[in-house]
Design a protein around this motif. Sequence first.
Motif, PDB file in Angstrom:
ATOM      1  N   TYR A 174       5.927 -16.191   2.591  1.00  0.00           N
ATOM      2  CA  TYR A 174       4.646 -16.436   1.931  1.00  0.00           C
ATOM      3  C   TYR A 174       3.869 -17.389   2.836  1.00  0.00           C
ATOM      4  CZ  TYR A 174       6.478 -13.912  -2.003  1.00  0.00           C
ATOM      5  OH  TYR A 174       6.994 -12.905  -2.796  1.00  0.00           O
ATOM      6  N   SER A 215       2.340 -12.259   0.200  1.00  0.00           N
ATOM      7  CA  SER A 215       3.236 -12.195   1.351  1.00  0.00           C
ATOM      8  C   SER A 215       2.761 -11.071   2.264  1.00  0.00           C
ATOM      9  CB  SER A 215       4.674 -11.927   0.895  1.00  0.00           C
ATOM     10  OG  SER A 215       5.524 -11.721   2.003  1.00  0.00           O
ATOM     11  N   GLU A 260       2.674  -9.950   6.813  1.00  0.00           N
ATOM     12  CA  GLU A 260       3.081 -10.315   8.163  1.00  0.00           C
ATOM     13  C   GLU A 260       1.978 -11.143   8.828  1.00  0.00           C
ATOM     14  OE1 GLU A 260       5.993  -9.769   9.783  1.00  0.00           O
ATOM     15  OE2 GLU A 260       6.717  -9.025   7.843  1.00  0.00           O
ATOM     16  N   LYS A 318      10.953 -12.737   1.491  1.00  0.00           N
ATOM     17  CA  LYS A 318       9.634 -12.551   2.082  1.00  0.00           C
ATOM     18  C   LYS A 318       9.077 -13.893   2.564  1.00  0.00           C
ATOM     19  CE  LYS A 318       8.315  -8.645  -0.899  1.00  0.00           C
ATOM     20  NZ  LYS A 318       7.298  -8.169  -1.889  1.00  0.00           N
TER      21      LYS A 318
END
Length: 418
Positions: free
Chosen positions: A265, A94, A96, A263
């Motif tokens: 992924y 994961s 950004e 999060k």
Amino acid sequence: MKYITVREAAEKWGISERLVQQHCNRGRIMGADKFGKAWAIPEDAEKPLDPRHQRKKASDGDDKKEKDTAAKGTGGMGGFPFDITALMPFMSASFEPGESKAFLDSIEDKDVKNIACAEYCYFRGQAREAANISAMYIDSPNFSLRLSACLIYAYANLPLGRVRQSKAAIDAMLSLLRNTGTDTKGNGNSGIKAIISFTTTTAATLLHMPLSDKNSSLSQNIGLLTPGLKGFAFYVQAHRMYLEGRYRESIGLVEAALQMEKKVYNIPYIYLNLVAVMDYVSLRETEKAKEHFMAAWNIAEPDGFIEAFGEHHGLLGGILEVALKKERPEDFKQIIAITYSFSEGWRKVHNPATGHDVADNLTTTEFTTAMLAARGWTNGEIGEHLGISVNTVRQYISAALQKLGVSQRKELKDFMLK
């Protein structure tokens, strides 16, 4: 690139010609290709590692890192250390959007980093680089690295037209899984059992092939996977539902999976959104399909992860053309190039194995219009959806009928994706 013969490679590496042939047939020599009945081997190709020597080295304790991995208690088989967290590390991560390189730089283990780099290259449409890196780990004594390499190498070779190498990698992967010590009734290490169901179900589903009973237990083992792999496993299940015509169930699973983790992924979420596009197009809910397409694109675009869009083009029902062709012409061209190269290799594996001759001589636009027509869309609906005239739609469908050698619209479904 300069090439050498099997005989020259045997002399160079000090092994028999027969062994070189075996290495070629099993996809163990990076860049090797077959012309007629003869193998051409890159002059700078490295001698494949001997897996027997590697296993002995690992069992003798010469490699401390692999001993430590085996000591984690995550399981092992036949001398192969097993760590589920090392399987497809990039897919499992994961980060950004736009931060993929920073993630790669953060990986300390050299081998895990190399596998992650192979994945990174593959998802960016850089098939040759992905194949070259993953080829180095086809015979790795580390179970997770070796299995990851087989998966990457198998799919990276499809757009390169190396179907023999792709099939060899799939066979090597299945052979490895058959010898894990986990039987088909589910006895054995639970982590390995989860990986068996994940890997075999993924391979069968993405090639649109039948799913055998012994590898259909993914839903029972999905909780044992890492969050990233779990996300991709949900995509695989949703894709399977799509193939079975269970579009609403598929959408429900996608939506649940996207909400399950805090999060993002990246790789699994790109694929999850694309299968939702496929479902909504099949239900003729094109606005919702566009929303999911843009959700996938917004994750993928900052890092250049265009491979998934090329892989799914034939199933996206023209949404790619509608969303990107005018706004992102260069990206669109790259994706279409991937579509042609990947689809050619995909069909060479899928068609003989299933007996279903998916069309291979249509342009992407002809295929899209024929696909929609085969699903009952009228020329007017297709034209409105794609932003083209009804006469243009007729021309595309007429060209598709002529190329496929059929005369009736209803016969198109025999040549379209299932």
